[in-house]
Design a protein around this motif. Structure first.
Motif, PDB file in Angstrom:
ATOM      1  N   SER A  62       0.857  -1.191   0.000  1.00  0.00           N
ATOM      2  CA  SER A  62       0.000   0.000   0.000  1.00  0.00           C
ATOM      3  C   SER A  62       0.891   1.237   0.000  1.00  0.00           C
ATOM      4  O   SER A  62       2.080   1.161   0.292  1.00  0.00           O
ATOM      5  CB  SER A  62      -0.900   0.008   1.235  1.00  0.00           C
ATOM      6  N   THR A  63       0.299   2.374  -0.362  1.00  0.00           N
ATOM      7  CA  THR A  63       1.060   3.630  -0.423  1.00  0.00           C
ATOM      8  C   THR A  63       0.235   4.757   0.182  1.00  0.00           C
ATOM      9  O   THR A  63      -0.954   4.885  -0.133  1.00  0.00           O
ATOM     10  CB  THR A  63       1.374   3.990  -1.893  1.00  0.00           C
ATOM     11  N   ALA A  64       0.852   5.561   1.022  1.00  0.00           N
ATOM     12  CA  ALA A  64       0.126   6.710   1.591  1.00  0.00           C
ATOM     13  C   ALA A  64       1.098   7.774   2.050  1.00  0.00           C
ATOM     14  O   ALA A  64       2.285   7.510   2.259  1.00  0.00           O
ATOM     15  CB  ALA A  64      -0.747   6.263   2.759  1.00  0.00           C
ATOM     16  N   GLU A  65       0.576   8.986   2.161  1.00  0.00           N
ATOM     17  CA  GLU A  65       1.373  10.101   2.661  1.00  0.00           C
ATOM     18  C   GLU A  65       0.630  10.776   3.816  1.00  0.00           C
ATOM     19  O   GLU A  65      -0.570  11.031   3.725  1.00  0.00           O
ATOM     20  CB  GLU A  65       1.615  11.118   1.534  1.00  0.00           C
ATOM     21  N   ILE A  66       1.342  11.044   4.895  1.00  0.00           N
ATOM     22  CA  ILE A  66       0.743  11.684   6.065  1.00  0.00           C
ATOM     23  C   ILE A  66       1.489  12.989   6.332  1.00  0.00           C
ATOM     24  O   ILE A  66       2.720  13.016   6.296  1.00  0.00           O
ATOM     25  CB  ILE A  66       0.908  10.826   7.355  1.00  0.00           C
TER      26      ILE A  66
END
Lengths: 263, 442
Positions: free
Chosen positions: B196-200
């Motif tokens: 999965s890929t995400a930016e916070i």
């Protein structure tokens, strides 16, 4: 434009300039030549205002001001420009940002508003063509990773943008190949005008093949040992500096009076 | 247990009593375990190596151990100006430690993505939270232990396997000025499934003279191949204490990228701990800090290479002015079987005043013999030749100093992944540098 009278300068308590006299009128191009260690770069740095150079006596008048009273940036704002022999690299500061800040601080000191981004970019793109540098150099960090020739062209680019009244070029020709030398010379010639003066500090005569000076001076042992016209440069090229430096030494041995040249 | 630790523990227990009672026994056990870890560790003193330069004694002396008064309309109004532009992003706002729904935005989520306040997640999906909670916080860090003891508020994010989240998740943790001291102990738990890929993006902000203790723990659990980018911006606050911990656990081939921009806070400490548990994982940790006035900014990082074939890169740069004090402590621990590890760490500092202080310490513990490790630390001043050059081009010394300082820090701003954060951070850095360099006497 510039009047230097009996200038004595020490660096780390060591006397480098020992009674230098020089007068430059508006519109004139002067070349100062001389062997290594004669004080050529000291003169350039003193004029620009470097702080570790101490003026022990003598005066420098620039456009009627006592130059020593002006801060480094005030000199620049008054139109004095030094093209450095070894321009520093400033990683992280983009060339375009640097050029813009320079031009705008000088404009601001004259009470002119800053150039807007579009006008500035247009002007810069026009000038960078004249020094044969790719536009990509505008977005690179100042002088960082530039070759020797590219650094010198970048100095000329700054000169073209800032349009100084007195440009001092400190060995701008050293280490340049013939193409770069021509670019630099063309840049200087393009700015020549009757109200702008140049002081070319150089070790070699070859720059003077491309820029014709009004006067040539030989600096030896901290003084102007000989002055003449462009023929003097040719003479130096053929005979070297030995005959003049020896004469200067003899002179300072027999007399403590400063050697002065009236132009 | 020392008397002061016991006193503190009682204070913490008081706070714990006010939390919503967990209806799940495991959560109670989790809190109790946290408190007993703290009881064992105690409040660190400057004799503790990891806290040698950072004095947390005010936490024992002053009563920070109470909740903030209820969030007022004025607080909510103030918080609005701290929101990032753009409305479509998931956005979670916490004012004085409390989730503020009116300012938050949780869009309709697809593909099983979960973004919700921790309070809700503990009710709605306790199993999923339990599976990840505390997994990355392995060591007995005293403040992470307190955070565990008081777990209730915060955020839970779950990205299912192979899901790519296109929009960054914005989290604002804002403390506003109140008449009493208070503390907040939010926990942000991010669980990233396989690939999965995400930016916070987290913004820890304090307003004016807020005298609060922020004890935030952010936890990232990265499954195989997951890619997470985390940016943390810290601003504001002339008083108060901000201890901000980030704990990351990385499985096979996962990638974690972190950017910490520390500008505000009277006493600021970042603990960033990354652990590679399986081969092929990599992380890149960047940090920028500016200390001025009497600020204290401490960055402690630990990278545990517990598996072979992992890469870590760390690059921290700081500028310290006035009487400010900065600390950088970078620990790299290469475990015995972590062959082919590749680690490099750099810390560069610029001191702008004679009274500014930096304590920088690389700590390498290497127990494997086939690894590549490098580290470097520099401390310098503005370059006089560069200053001269800029002045000969018409700039006054203040403008030249500002320009060179910005040039020094610029590369870390350029690396920020989010355009809106980069713009915001660049402006904040610019105005901070302006403020510092315009001072007549330093």
């Amino acid at each position: 434009m510039l009047e230097i009278h009996d200038l004595h300068v020490t660096v780390d308590d060591k006397p480098i300039l020992k009674g230098l006299n020089l007068t430059i009128q508006a519109g004139e191009v002067h070349a100062i030549m001389g062997p290594n260690g004669s004080g050529k770069s000291t003169l350039s740095n003193v004029l620009a205002g470097r702080e570790d150079y101490e003026i022990t006596s003598g005066t420098i008048k620039y456009k009627g001001h006592d130059l020593a009273e002006l801060s480094i940036e005030e000199r620049a704002q008054q139109g004095l420009f030094l093209a450095f022999q070894y321009p520093v690299e400033i990683p992280g500061l983009s060339n375009i940002q640097f050029l813009k800040a320079s031009l705008n601080s000088i404009r601001e000191s004259r009470g002119e508003g800053p150039l807007d981004a579009i006008d500035f970019l247009q002007l810069t793109k026009e000038k960078i063509k004249q020094v044969h540098l790719d536009e990509s150099f505008l977005h690179r960090s100042v002088n960082t990773g530039f070759s020797g020739g590219e650094k010198k062209r970048n100095e000329i680019l700054q000169m073209l943008l800032l349009e100084p009244s007195l440009a001092i070029l400190d060995e701008t020709d050293s280490g340049l190949d013939i193409d770069a030398l021509k670019v630099v010379a063309t840049g200087i010639n393009a700015l020549r005008s009757e109200n702008r003066s140049f002081l070319l500090v150089t070790h070699y005569q070859r720059l003077l093949d491309h820029i014709e000076p009004d006067f040539v001076h030989v600096l030896a042992d901290g003084q102007i040992a000989k002055s003449g016209n462009k023929e003097l440069a040719l003479e130096l090229e053929q005979q070297g500096y030995g005959w003049i430096t020896q004469a200067a030494k003899d002179n300072s041995q027999t007399s403590t009076q400063s050697y002065s040249v009236k132009l | 247990m020392s008397a002061s630790t016991e006193h503190l523990l009682n204070n913490i227990r008081q706070l714990q009593k006010n939390l919503p009672a967990p209806d799940q026994p495991w959560l109670n056990t989790f809190r109790e375990a946290g408190l007993s870890r703290f009881a064992e560790a105690g409040l660190p003193t400057r004799k503790t190596e990891a806290w040698k330069y950072t004095n947390v004694k005010p936490l024992a002396e002053n009563n920070y151990w109470q909740n903030a008064p209820a969030t007022s309309e004025a607080d909510t109004y103030t918080a609005k100006s701290y929101l990032f532009e753009g409305t479509s992003n998931p956005r979670l706002v916490f004012v004085n430690g409390r989730y503020t729904q009116t300012l938050s935005n949780i869009p309709v989520l697809e593909n099983g993505v979960i973004i919700e306040p921790l309070e809700n997640a503990l009710k709605n999906r306790p199993g999923l939270v339990r599976e990840h909670l505390g997994k990355a916080v392995s060591e007995a860090h005293p403040f992470a232990a307190i955070n565990a003891g008081l777990i209730a508020n915060g955020l839970f994010v779950f990205i299912p396997p192979s899901v790519v989240l296109n929009e960054p998740i914005h989290v604002l943790l804002l403390n506003t000025e109140q008449t009493t001291r208070f503390s907040a102990h939010p926990r942000i738990l991010i669980a990233a499934g396989n690939h999965s890929t995400a930016e916070i993006i987290t913004h820890e902000a304090a307003i004016g003279n807020v005298d609060a203790f922020n004890n935030c723990v952010t936890e990232f659990v990265l499954e195989a191949g997951a890619q997470i980018k985390h940016s943390k911006l810290q601003t504001g606050g002339n008083t108060g204490i901000n201890l901000s911990g980030c704990y990351v656990q990385q499985a096979r081939d996962s990638r974690f990228e972190s950017h910490t921009i520390s500008l505000g806070g009277r006493l600021l400490r970042n603990d960033l701990n990354v652990k590679f548990t399986e081969p092929g994982a990599s992380c890149s940790l960047n940090g920028l800090y500016i200390g001025c006035n009497a600020q204290h900014i401490d960055n402690h990082t630990t990278i545990e290479h517990a598996a072979p074939y992992c890469d870590s890169h760390e690059y921290y740069k700081g500028l310290i002015a006035d009487q400010a004090h900065a600390v950088f402590n970078g620990r790299i621990h290469i475990h015995p079987d972590a062959q082919k590890s590749n680690a490099d760490m750099q810390n560069k500092n610029l001191l702008l005043s004679a009274k500014a202080e930096i304590d920088t310490k690389p700590e390498l513990e290497i127990y494997a013999d086939d690894v590549k490790c490098s580290h470097g630390a520099t401390v310098g001043q503005l370059d006089s030749k560069q200053l001269f050059y800029l002045q000969t081009r018409g700039m006054n010394p203040q403008a030249a100093a500002q320009m060179l300082s910005a040039a020094f820090l610029g590369e870390l701003l350029e690396q920020l992944p989010s355009e809106s954060l980069r713009q915001k951070a660049t402006k904040l850095v610019e105005s901070r540098l302006h403020e510092i360099t315009q001072r007549p006497v330093r």
